[in-house]
Motif scaffolding. Structure first.
Motif, PDB file in Angstrom:
ATOM      1  N   GLU A 118       0.969  -1.555  -0.344  1.00 32.71           N
ATOM      2  CA  GLU A 118       0.233  -0.357  -0.769  1.00 32.71           C
ATOM      3  C   GLU A 118       0.750   1.221  -0.144  1.00 32.71           C
ATOM      4  O   GLU A 118       0.629   2.510  -0.942  1.00 32.71           O
ATOM      5  N   ASP A 119       2.289   1.635   0.379  1.00 35.30           N
ATOM      6  CA  ASP A 119       3.088   1.798   0.278  1.00 35.30           C
ATOM      7  C   ASP A 119       3.379   2.623  -0.965  1.00 35.30           C
ATOM      8  O   ASP A 119       3.179   4.052  -1.385  1.00 35.30           O
ATOM      9  N   ILE A 120       3.466   1.749  -1.600  1.00 35.83           N
ATOM     10  CA  ILE A 120       4.018   1.766  -3.029  1.00 35.83           C
ATOM     11  C   ILE A 120       2.372   2.120  -4.411  1.00 35.83           C
ATOM     12  O   ILE A 120       2.984   2.672  -5.574  1.00 35.83           O
ATOM     13  N   LYS A 121       1.671   2.494  -3.859  1.00 39.87           N
ATOM     14  CA  LYS A 121       0.430   2.434  -4.802  1.00 39.87           C
ATOM     15  C   LYS A 121       1.021   4.279  -5.570  1.00 39.87           C
ATOM     16  O   LYS A 121       0.880   4.238  -6.595  1.00 39.87           O
ATOM     17  N   ARG A 122       0.976   4.825  -4.900  1.00 39.58           N
ATOM     18  CA  ARG A 122       1.176   6.546  -5.577  1.00 39.58           C
ATOM     19  C   ARG A 122       2.567   6.515  -6.360  1.00 39.58           C
ATOM     20  O   ARG A 122       1.717   6.869  -7.952  1.00 39.58           O
ATOM     21  N   ILE A 123       3.044   5.866  -6.666  1.00 41.33           N
ATOM     22  CA  ILE A 123       4.372   5.497  -7.435  1.00 41.33           C
ATOM     23  C   ILE A 123       4.111   4.755  -8.747  1.00 41.33           C
ATOM     24  O   ILE A 123       3.933   4.848  -8.930  1.00 41.33           O
ATOM     25  N   VAL A 124       3.565   3.411  -8.821  1.00 35.45           N
ATOM     26  CA  VAL A 124       3.331   2.959  -9.381  1.00 35.45           C
ATOM     27  C   VAL A 124       2.100   3.447 -10.597  1.00 35.45           C
ATOM     28  O   VAL A 124       1.973   3.263 -11.696  1.00 35.45           O
ATOM     29  N   GLU A 125       1.250   4.143  -9.853  1.00 35.40           N
ATOM     30  CA  GLU A 125       0.221   4.391 -10.753  1.00 35.40           C
ATOM     31  C   GLU A 125       0.422   6.108 -10.953  1.00 35.40           C
ATOM     32  O   GLU A 125      -0.058   6.280 -12.352  1.00 35.40           O
ATOM     33  N   SER A 126       1.810   6.799 -10.667  1.00 36.13           N
ATOM     34  CA  SER A 126       2.404   7.662 -11.868  1.00 36.13           C
ATOM     35  C   SER A 126       3.489   6.954 -12.434  1.00 36.13           C
ATOM     36  O   SER A 126       3.698   8.087 -13.420  1.00 36.13           O
ATOM     37  N   LEU A 127       3.881   6.193 -13.007  1.00 36.83           N
ATOM     38  CA  LEU A 127       4.171   5.434 -13.610  1.00 36.83           C
ATOM     39  C   LEU A 127       4.084   5.468 -14.879  1.00 36.83           C
ATOM     40  O   LEU A 127       2.882   4.660 -15.479  1.00 36.83           O
ATOM     41  N   ARG A 137       2.164  -8.333  -4.509  1.00 35.66           N
ATOM     42  CA  ARG A 137       1.311  -8.127  -3.652  1.00 35.66           C
ATOM     43  C   ARG A 137       0.335  -6.792  -4.033  1.00 35.66           C
ATOM     44  O   ARG A 137      -0.454  -6.063  -4.127  1.00 35.66           O
ATOM     45  N   TYR A 138       1.551  -4.777  -4.415  1.00 28.39           N
ATOM     46  CA  TYR A 138       1.455  -3.863  -4.436  1.00 28.39           C
ATOM     47  C   TYR A 138       0.177  -3.906  -6.182  1.00 28.39           C
ATOM     48  O   TYR A 138      -0.738  -2.872  -5.756  1.00 28.39           O
ATOM     49  N   TRP A 139      -0.194  -4.626  -6.394  1.00 25.91           N
ATOM     50  CA  TRP A 139      -0.784  -4.744  -7.777  1.00 25.91           C
ATOM     51  C   TRP A 139      -2.191  -5.142  -7.547  1.00 25.91           C
ATOM     52  O   TRP A 139      -3.258  -4.123  -7.485  1.00 25.91           O
ATOM     53  N   HIS A 140      -3.065  -5.380  -5.832  1.00 30.60           N
ATOM     54  CA  HIS A 140      -3.444  -5.267  -5.517  1.00 30.60           C
ATOM     55  C   HIS A 140      -4.321  -4.241  -4.638  1.00 30.60           C
ATOM     56  O   HIS A 140      -5.794  -3.734  -4.304  1.00 30.60           O
ATOM     57  N   PHE A 141      -3.108  -3.485  -4.688  1.00 31.74           N
ATOM     58  CA  PHE A 141      -3.703  -1.488  -4.840  1.00 31.74           C
ATOM     59  C   PHE A 141      -3.723  -0.732  -5.661  1.00 31.74           C
ATOM     60  O   PHE A 141      -4.060   0.779  -5.725  1.00 31.74           O
ATOM     61  N   VAL A 142      -3.480  -1.376  -6.684  1.00 30.67           N
ATOM     62  CA  VAL A 142      -3.241  -0.234  -7.721  1.00 30.67           C
ATOM     63  C   VAL A 142      -5.074  -0.586  -8.355  1.00 30.67           C
ATOM     64  O   VAL A 142      -5.961  -1.310  -8.630  1.00 30.67           O
TER      65      VAL A 142
END
Length: 116
Positions: free
Chosen positions: A46-55, A94-99
């Motif tokens: 959940e901490d990297i959601k912002r980064i992933v969504e911005s890439l 697992r970060y894909w669950h938060f994207v």
């Protein structure tokens, strides 16, 4: 103690970095991209959601492509083990669950149109 502090500072810096800096860093070379993948794997999803969504879709594609190839290798080694049955169950994925669904749909469109 020094190594632990250095590691904590590195993770904190990664999480606080502007996504455009991470994007530019990832585009420089595969080693940088591997470092980003490493942080994706060790940080809380959940901490990297912002980064992933911005890439950009291109950078996410390259990360996903490498991760999935690694997953297939792990799956070969583990055989029918339950740990190997689901790419999205791996800590590194697992970060894909938060994207957001919107970002995932945009990536799918990119994959269909640009990567076939």
């Amino acid at each position: 103690m020094m190594g632990e502090n250095t590691f904590t500072v590195a993770v904190t810096a990664f999480l606080q970095a502007q996504p455009n800096i991470i994007e530019a860093f990832a585009r420089e070379n595969e080693v940088n991209q591997d470092l980003i993948r490493y942080f994706f794997g060790i940080c809380e999803p959940e901490d990297i959601k912002r980064i992933v969504e911005s890439l950009s879709n291109e950078v996410i594609y390259r990360i996903l492509d490498t991760d999935y190839k690694n997953y297939l290798e792990i799956r070969k080694m583990l055989g029918r083990s339950p740990e190997a049955n689901n790419y999205f169950a791996l800590k590194s994925s697992r970060y894909w669950h938060f994207v957001s669904g919107e970002k995932i749909c945009n990536l799918i469109v990119y994959l269909v149109k640009e990567r076939q």
